[in-house]
Design an enzyme around this catalytic site. Structure first.
Site, mmCIF file in Angstrom:
data_model
loop_
_atom_site.group_PDB
_atom_site.id
_atom_site.type_symbol
_atom_site.label_atom_id
_atom_site.label_comp_id
_atom_site.label_asym_id
_atom_site.label_seq_id
_atom_site.Cartn_x
_atom_site.Cartn_y
_atom_site.Cartn_z
ATOM 1 N N LYS A 8 18.934 5.018 14.319
ATOM 2 C CA LYS A 8 19.604 5.652 12.290
ATOM 3 C C LYS A 8 20.146 6.769 12.952
ATOM 4 O O LYS A 8 21.671 6.673 12.719
ATOM 5 C CB LYS A 8 18.389 7.001 11.914
ATOM 6 C CG LYS A 8 16.866 6.602 11.508
ATOM 7 C CD LYS A 8 16.339 7.157 10.656
ATOM 8 C CE LYS A 8 15.534 8.916 12.152
ATOM 9 N NZ LYS A 8 14.411 7.746 12.709
ATOM 10 N N ARG A 82 10.961 12.737 5.743
ATOM 11 C CA ARG A 82 9.955 12.289 6.634
ATOM 12 C C ARG A 82 8.250 12.232 5.994
ATOM 13 O O ARG A 82 7.406 11.574 6.693
ATOM 14 C CB ARG A 82 10.320 12.945 8.215
ATOM 15 C CG ARG A 82 10.723 11.621 8.838
ATOM 16 C CD ARG A 82 10.646 12.756 10.522
ATOM 17 N NE ARG A 82 11.209 12.500 11.144
ATOM 18 C CZ ARG A 82 11.928 12.718 12.121
ATOM 19 N NH1 ARG A 82 13.045 12.893 11.472
ATOM 20 N NH2 ARG A 82 12.425 11.980 13.250
ATOM 21 N N ARG A 116 17.273 6.625 26.382
ATOM 22 C CA ARG A 116 18.234 7.390 25.895
ATOM 23 C C ARG A 116 17.925 8.951 26.630
ATOM 24 O O ARG A 116 17.170 9.573 26.388
ATOM 25 C CB ARG A 116 16.882 7.523 24.696
ATOM 26 C CG ARG A 116 18.082 8.446 23.142
ATOM 27 C CD ARG A 116 17.574 7.626 22.108
ATOM 28 N NE ARG A 116 17.007 8.495 21.644
ATOM 29 C CZ ARG A 116 16.581 8.377 20.410
ATOM 30 N NH1 ARG A 116 17.417 7.870 19.294
ATOM 31 N NH2 ARG A 116 15.011 9.296 19.755
ATOM 32 N N ARG A 149 15.910 14.426 25.944
ATOM 33 C CA ARG A 149 15.144 15.552 25.371
ATOM 34 C C ARG A 149 13.419 15.244 26.046
ATOM 35 O O ARG A 149 13.068 13.730 26.205
ATOM 36 C CB ARG A 149 15.427 14.612 23.883
ATOM 37 C CG ARG A 149 16.823 15.360 23.630
ATOM 38 C CD ARG A 149 17.120 14.634 22.263
ATOM 39 N NE ARG A 149 15.813 13.828 20.973
ATOM 40 C CZ ARG A 149 15.974 13.080 20.400
ATOM 41 N NH1 ARG A 149 17.259 12.714 19.755
ATOM 42 N NH2 ARG A 149 15.380 13.022 19.688
ATOM 43 N N ARG A 160 5.401 10.181 17.974
ATOM 44 C CA ARG A 160 6.173 9.877 16.990
ATOM 45 C C ARG A 160 5.856 8.968 16.695
ATOM 46 O O ARG A 160 5.821 8.619 15.585
ATOM 47 C CB ARG A 160 7.437 10.326 17.283
ATOM 48 C CG ARG A 160 7.758 11.904 18.392
ATOM 49 C CD ARG A 160 9.141 12.204 19.179
ATOM 50 N NE ARG A 160 10.220 11.646 18.621
ATOM 51 C CZ ARG A 160 11.043 10.930 18.277
ATOM 52 N NH1 ARG A 160 11.381 10.974 19.972
ATOM 53 N NH2 ARG A 160 12.745 10.788 17.931
HETATM 54 P P1 AMP Z 1 14.618 13.056 15.162
HETATM 55 O O1 AMP Z 1 15.917 13.445 16.277
HETATM 56 O O2 AMP Z 1 15.314 12.583 13.507
HETATM 57 O O3 AMP Z 1 13.778 12.006 15.557
HETATM 58 O O4 AMP Z 1 14.270 14.179 15.057
HETATM 59 C C1 AMP Z 1 13.156 14.798 16.544
HETATM 60 C C2 AMP Z 1 12.139 15.422 15.990
HETATM 61 O O5 AMP Z 1 12.599 16.630 15.349
HETATM 62 C C3 AMP Z 1 11.516 14.880 15.240
HETATM 63 O O6 AMP Z 1 10.557 14.663 16.526
HETATM 64 C C4 AMP Z 1 10.254 16.399 14.491
HETATM 65 O O7 AMP Z 1 9.773 17.383 15.232
HETATM 66 C C5 AMP Z 1 11.800 17.192 13.806
HETATM 67 N N1 AMP Z 1 11.665 16.397 12.775
HETATM 68 C C6 AMP Z 1 12.911 16.463 12.047
HETATM 69 N N2 AMP Z 1 13.272 15.878 11.026
HETATM 70 C C7 AMP Z 1 12.419 15.975 10.046
HETATM 71 C C8 AMP Z 1 11.497 16.079 9.287
HETATM 72 N N3 AMP Z 1 12.141 15.905 8.281
HETATM 73 N N4 AMP Z 1 10.161 16.586 9.225
HETATM 74 C C9 AMP Z 1 9.964 17.139 10.097
HETATM 75 N N5 AMP Z 1 10.258 17.579 11.055
HETATM 76 C C10 AMP Z 1 11.083 16.961 11.328
#
Ligand code: AMP
Length: 213
Positions: A8, A82, A116, A149, A160
């Site tokens: 993404k 999400r 990553r 991370r 996840r």
């Molecule tokens: P990402 O970098 O988009 O994978 O986001 C990293 C982490 O942030 C995710 O594993 C969630 O814990 C949190 N997160 C990001 N976007 C959301 C969302 N829309 N709703 C809930 N948690 C989120």
């Protein structure tokens, strides 16, 4: 939309290079809130580190507030919504015209996330195999250290993906029923990108570059 590690972030950065959209990544936004130790950041950190989703009310407030700031501009949201409640909240206030889903097989994703590395201050992402930094372990632009991370560690990744199946797949049904979902299937960003670009060019005018001799 797309499972964690589906590309993404990569596809979003290509989209904003070619189309005039403001990019809002919920993950980057949360990480910068954590670095700046804001109230939202402090409450989100524990969820993120354990691969859990941040509660809907925190996320909806954060994102709607950011969208408000770019009110006069078209936007690209990456990582939000999400869950179905998040999608409903967004739909009521700022409905999306187009929703893109990156359909990437789970086994490809697991391999990808393991390799990553991230430059935390900017959110730039590298991969030891597919997109290595020029100097191992260092950001190309600032030369600063890259980190893995906490939520990219193998045990968190399975959690996840499980969340994705349970909570995020229904969001695809939500958008399918609103007739705005467009799905693209592939293993790598380089396979997905031409399809996404072609589709978006039918919806938005690409940025015209001036070429100098
Ligand atoms: P990402 O970098 O988009 O994978 O986001 C990293 C982490 O942030 C995710 O594993 C969630 O814990 C949190 N997160 C990001 N976007 C959301 C969302 N829309 N709703 C809930 N948690 C989120």
């Amino acid at each position: 939309m797309g499972p964690p590690g589906s590309g993404k972030g990569t596809i979003s950065s290509r989209i904003i290079k070619d189309f005039n959209l403001k990019h809002l990544s919920s993950g980057d936004l949360l990480r910068s809130q954590i670095i700046n130790k804001t109230a939202a950041g402090l409450s989100a950190k524990d969820y993120i580190d354990h691969g859990r989703l941040v509660p809907d009310d925190v996320m909806v407030d954060l994102i709607l507030n950011e969208l408000h700031k770019v009110e006069k501009h078209s936007w690209l949201l990456d990582g939000f919504p999400r869950t179905v409640p998040q999608a409903q909240a967004l739909h009521t206030k700022e409905p999306a015209d187009v929703v893109i889903n990156l359909n990437v097989p789970f086994e490809v994703i697991i391999d990808r996330i393991k390799g990553r590395w991230t430059h935390a201050p900017s959110g730039r992402i590298y991969h030891t195999e597919f997109n290595p930094p020029k100097v191992a372990g260092k950001d190309d632009i600032t030369g600063e250290e890259l980190i893995q991370r906490d939520d990219d560690k193998p045990e968190t990744v399975s959690k996840r993906l499980e969340n994705y199946q349970n909570l995020t797949q229904p969001v695809l049904d939500f958008y399918r029923s609103h007739g705005v979902l467009e799905e693209f299937t592939g293993r790598y960003s380089n396979e997905l990108w031409p399809q996404v670009h072609k589709f978006l060019a039918t919806k938005i005018e690409p940025i015209q570059y001036t070429h100098y001799q």
